[in-house]
Scaffold this motif. Structure first.
Motif, PDB file in Angstrom:
ATOM      1  N   ASP A 232      40.241  55.336  40.577  1.00 37.77           N
ATOM      2  CA  ASP A 232      41.656  55.073  40.811  1.00 37.77           C
ATOM      3  C   ASP A 232      41.809  53.580  41.135  1.00 37.77           C
ATOM      4  OD1 ASP A 232      44.238  54.920  41.737  1.00 37.77           O
ATOM      5  OD2 ASP A 232      43.728  55.744  43.698  1.00 37.77           O
ATOM      6  N   PRO A 233      42.482  52.807  40.267  1.00 37.49           N
ATOM      7  CA  PRO A 233      42.574  51.363  40.500  1.00 37.49           C
ATOM      8  C   PRO A 233      43.278  51.022  41.830  1.00 37.49           C
ATOM      9  CG  PRO A 233      44.073  52.031  38.737  1.00 37.49           C
ATOM     10  CD  PRO A 233      43.215  53.203  39.061  1.00 37.49           C
ATOM     11  N   VAL A 234      44.257  51.855  42.214  1.00 35.20           N
ATOM     12  CA  VAL A 234      44.969  51.564  43.467  1.00 35.20           C
ATOM     13  C   VAL A 234      44.017  51.733  44.653  1.00 35.20           C
ATOM     14  CG1 VAL A 234      46.908  52.238  44.936  1.00 35.20           C
ATOM     15  CG2 VAL A 234      47.165  52.268  42.456  1.00 35.20           C
ATOM     16  N   GLY A 235      43.236  52.817  44.606  1.00 30.10           N
ATOM     17  CA  GLY A 235      42.269  53.050  45.686  1.00 30.10           C
ATOM     18  C   GLY A 235      41.243  51.932  45.739  1.00 30.10           C
ATOM     19  N   LEU A 236      40.797  51.504  44.571  1.00 29.71           N
ATOM     20  CA  LEU A 236      39.803  50.436  44.508  1.00 29.71           C
ATOM     21  C   LEU A 236      40.369  49.122  45.051  1.00 29.71           C
ATOM     22  CD1 LEU A 236      36.910  49.887  43.563  1.00 29.71           C
ATOM     23  CD2 LEU A 236      37.828  49.322  41.318  1.00 29.71           C
ATOM     24  N   ALA A 237      41.639  48.854  44.688  1.00 28.99           N
ATOM     25  CA  ALA A 237      42.263  47.607  45.141  1.00 28.99           C
ATOM     26  C   ALA A 237      42.487  47.604  46.655  1.00 28.99           C
ATOM     27  CB  ALA A 237      43.597  47.391  44.420  1.00 28.99           C
ATOM     28  N   GLN A 238      42.515  48.803  47.258  1.00 27.81           N
ATOM     29  CA  GLN A 238      42.679  48.873  48.714  1.00 27.81           C
ATOM     30  C   GLN A 238      41.361  48.558  49.433  1.00 27.81           C
ATOM     31  OE1 GLN A 238      45.579  49.360  50.195  1.00 27.81           O
ATOM     32  NE2 GLN A 238      46.652  49.751  48.281  1.00 27.81           N
ATOM     33  N   ASP A 239      40.256  48.692  48.690  1.00 27.87           N
ATOM     34  CA  ASP A 239      38.941  48.417  49.287  1.00 27.87           C
ATOM     35  C   ASP A 239      38.812  46.906  49.521  1.00 27.87           C
ATOM     36  OD1 ASP A 239      36.252  47.758  49.622  1.00 27.87           O
ATOM     37  OD2 ASP A 239      35.581  49.511  48.516  1.00 27.87           O
ATOM     38  N   LYS A 240      38.705  46.537  50.802  1.00 26.08           N
ATOM     39  CA  LYS A 240      38.740  45.108  51.152  1.00 26.08           C
ATOM     40  C   LYS A 240      37.633  44.321  50.439  1.00 26.08           C
ATOM     41  CE  LYS A 240      39.014  42.156  55.231  1.00 26.08           C
ATOM     42  NZ  LYS A 240      37.719  41.504  55.325  1.00 26.08           N
ATOM     43  N   GLU A 241      36.442  44.878  50.435  1.00 22.91           N
ATOM     44  CA  GLU A 241      35.314  44.157  49.846  1.00 22.91           C
ATOM     45  C   GLU A 241      35.517  43.969  48.337  1.00 22.91           C
ATOM     46  OE1 GLU A 241      32.456  43.030  51.263  1.00 22.91           O
ATOM     47  OE2 GLU A 241      33.023  43.571  53.304  1.00 22.91           O
ATOM     48  N   ALA A 242      35.938  45.055  47.680  1.00 24.74           N
ATOM     49  CA  ALA A 242      36.150  44.969  46.224  1.00 24.74           C
ATOM     50  C   ALA A 242      37.272  43.970  45.914  1.00 24.74           C
ATOM     51  CB  ALA A 242      36.514  46.344  45.686  1.00 24.74           C
ATOM     52  N   ARG A 243      38.304  44.011  46.733  1.00 17.92           N
ATOM     53  CA  ARG A 243      39.439  43.100  46.518  1.00 17.92           C
ATOM     54  C   ARG A 243      38.999  41.644  46.671  1.00 17.92           C
ATOM     55  NH1 ARG A 243      42.896  45.322  50.165  1.00 17.92           N
ATOM     56  NH2 ARG A 243      42.683  43.677  51.710  1.00 17.92           N
ATOM     57  N   GLU A 244      38.164  41.415  47.672  1.00 18.58           N
ATOM     58  CA  GLU A 244      37.685  40.045  47.923  1.00 18.58           C
ATOM     59  C   GLU A 244      36.922  39.506  46.711  1.00 18.58           C
ATOM     60  OE1 GLU A 244      37.923  37.747  50.541  1.00 18.58           O
ATOM     61  OE2 GLU A 244      39.614  39.078  50.939  1.00 18.58           O
ATOM     62  N   ILE A 245      36.125  40.371  46.122  1.00 16.72           N
ATOM     63  CA  ILE A 245      35.339  39.930  44.953  1.00 16.72           C
ATOM     64  C   ILE A 245      36.277  39.534  43.807  1.00 16.72           C
ATOM     65  CG2 ILE A 245      33.704  40.686  43.174  1.00 16.72           C
ATOM     66  CD1 ILE A 245      32.410  42.487  45.320  1.00 16.72           C
ATOM     67  N   VAL A 246      37.287  40.354  43.575  1.00 20.29           N
ATOM     68  CA  VAL A 246      38.238  40.063  42.491  1.00 20.29           C
ATOM     69  C   VAL A 246      39.004  38.776  42.782  1.00 20.29           C
ATOM     70  CG1 VAL A 246      40.280  40.889  41.267  1.00 20.29           C
ATOM     71  CG2 VAL A 246      38.481  42.505  41.901  1.00 20.29           C
ATOM     72  N   LEU A 247      39.451  38.637  44.025  1.00 16.00           N
ATOM     73  CA  LEU A 247      40.256  37.445  44.361  1.00 16.00           C
ATOM     74  C   LEU A 247      39.421  36.165  44.301  1.00 16.00           C
ATOM     75  CD1 LEU A 247      42.532  38.803  47.240  1.00 16.00           C
ATOM     76  CD2 LEU A 247      43.168  38.265  44.889  1.00 16.00           C
TER      77      LEU A 247
END
Lengths: 204, 337
Positions: free
Chosen positions: A131-146
């Motif tokens: 689920d992309p929304v769930g993944l985007a809520q993951d702080k660590e995963a979001r940090e990597i993307v940003l």
């Protein structure tokens, strides 16, 4: 979307707020700020990658816009006009500041980071459903993307933020950046490919 | 796959992601993806990447952003309205006088040259008794800053600055100013301009008359929510504007009493600091270089006393004195319908 009655009501209300602001009504100006502050701040933050700088640039954008609001003739939407000023201020700021400090786009290490990398990798490389929304809520995963986004050059980062995060049309992006439609398209495709390469290098 | 084909496929993929393809183009991309696993993989990866970017949470703007923006805006509006008075606002009479004076000077110049020639022919030159530097020194002395106090010259024009009133009773305030102008017989030397949301008056008269005019204006203070005096910086980039917030009538009178730009600047700077710190604040120490004597302390209750006493002797005659110019701006705070 423009045929939607809610959209038409909002546009009408916005016109009233703009006219009142043009007459010096600070209450109306305040309502315009509240209406757009989150979207503008969010966009600027994704371009400049620093919350303090983003807050300062957002404020400066609104001040400039309200100072010049009597010049606004409605040739483009208010939103496009606001973003044009905000994005240009941010790009000028980024140029003055120089290139962003190069950061490693790996996580900070540890189990959490490894888990986030694995989830991101599985998702982006289509190895698993997620689920992309769930993944985007993951702080660590979001940090990597940003962080990966922050490593794109400014021109590419801006179009990607405006298109894939803010959801603007090619035409709106062309107006905001004052470039040709063809240039918008080519920058978007280069930016997406660049981001994919960076993420793949980390996640593979 | 050559470069052109690659670009075409890229165009189809990104057009698909952005919902920009027509039916024919979509069918074409579907066919390509079915037969080419590389294209299929790329399409899926980019689709998921776009989906993920779109799902990133929206960061909220910091609290208080709106208030900070409006405060900044207000500060800038106040500062920008305090620029020097443009020439277009200067009274027509003043311009006509300047043109007349210039025309007279042009007409008299040939006569003066002719007169000098005749004088040289009729009166032989006297032998030189000293270096020619003396008259030059006298000439330049006029442009030197006045380091020592001197009696005010009658023909000196001292530009005081801008006195700004913010009010929600603009009609009453403008009426009071107009009545004061008429009652002090200032009409010939005053000009005014009305704008949509403010009015500007330019008053030029002898110092004593300006003091009396200011006393008449004291009632205006009660009609305004904010008063401000701005002494604009000079041409030099080093000069700064002095902004005295919440200036009182007695403080305005002190400024009008000043006899030179440098004294005016010193007095306005003191008032700026005094008013900024608030009258209940502790006494303010004034460094020796600013007082012209030893270090002094200004009492918050009567901040003017310290430097006023030094000047009383030369300010005793307030009925005449130098000609002073004051710009008054009345800004309307009421909302227009």
């Amino acid at each position: 979307m423009k045929d939607n009655p809610e959209y038409q009501n909002q546009t009408l209300e916005e016109e009233v707020l703009i006219k009142r602001s043009q007459r010096g009504d600070l209450e109306a100006a305040g309502l315009l700020i509240v209406r757009y502050q989150d979207r503008l701040y969010n966009t600027i933050l994704k371009i400049c990658s620093n919350p303090e700088d983003a807050a300062e640039l957002t404020q400066e954008t609104f001040v400039k816009v309200l100072e010049k609001i009597t010049d606004f003739r409605g040739k483009s939407s208010f939103y496009t006009w606001l973003f044009r000023i905000g994005v240009n201020l941010t790009l000028n700021f980024c140029k003055r500041r120089g290139r962003l400090v190069m950061q490693s786009i790996d996580g900070s290490g540890g189990d959490e980071s490894e888990r986030a990398t694995a989830r991101l990798s599985g998702y982006l490389l289509c190895r698993e459903k997620a689920d992309p929304v769930g993944l985007a809520q993951d702080k660590e995963a979001r940090e990597i993307v940003l962080r990966a986004l922050g490593r794109l050059d400014e021109e590419q980062r801006v179009v990607l933020v405006l298109r894939d995060i803010e959801g603007l049309s090619y035409q709106e992006i062309a107006e905001i950046l004052d470039i040709e439609l063809g240039t918008v398209k080519s920058r978007i495709s280069r930016a997406r490919a660049g981001l994919r390469d960076m993420l793949e290098a980390v996640l593979a | 796959m050559n470069e052109q084909e690659r670009e075409q496929i890229d165009s189809l993929i990104h057009g698909f992601l952005d919902g920009e393809l027509n039916e024919r183009q979509r069918t074409e991309l579907k066919r390509l993806a079915q037969h080419n696993p590389v294209i299929r993989k790329e399409l899926h990866a980019l689709f998921r990447q776009k989906e993920l970017l779109g799902a990133l949470p929206i960061e909220k703007a910091p609290d208080g952003l709106k208030d900070e923006v409006l405060a900044r805006l207000e500060r800038r509006l106040i500062l920008s309205s305090e620029t020097a008075v443009p020439s277009s606002r200067i009274g027509r009479l003043h311009l006509v006088l300047r043109w007349t004076a210039a025309a007279a000077a042009m007409a008299l110049l040939p006569l003066a040259i002719l007169g000098l020639l005749v004088l040289q022919i009729v009166q032989p030159p006297e032998p030189a008794v000293g270096p020619a530097a003396v008259p030059v020194q006298e000439q330049t002395a006029e442009f030197l800053p006045d380091k020592t106090p001197s009696a005010p010259k009658e023909d000196t024009v001292l530009v005081l600055g801008n006195l700004k009133f913010l009010t929600d009773q603009p009609i009453a305030v403008n009426d009071s100013i107009k009545k004061a102008v008429v009652s002090h017989k200032l009409l010939p030397s005053a000009s005014s301009e009305r704008f949509e949301d403010h009015a500007v008056y330019r008053i030029q008269c002898p110092q004593g008359q300006m003091l009396s005019f200011m006393k008449t204006l004291e009632s205006v203070w009660g009609l305004c929510s904010k008063q401000q005096f701005v002494l604009a910086g000079g041409d030099s980039s080093a000069s700064r504007s002095v902004v005295v917030e919440g200036i009182r009538p007695d403080q305005m009178e002190e400024l009008i009493r000043q006899t030179s730009p440098s004294r005016l600047l010193t007095a306005a700077s003191h008032l700026e600091r005094v008013n900024r710190r608030g009258l209940s604040d502790a006494a303010i120490r004034v460094p020796a270089e600013e007082t012209g004597g030893g270090e002094k302390t200004l009492l918050p209750v009567e901040p003017r006393l310290a430097w006023e006493k030094e000047q009383t002797a030369e300010e005793s005659s307030v009925s005449g004195g130098p000609v002073v110019v004051l710009v008054i701006e009345v800004r309307n705070l009421t909302e227009k319908k």
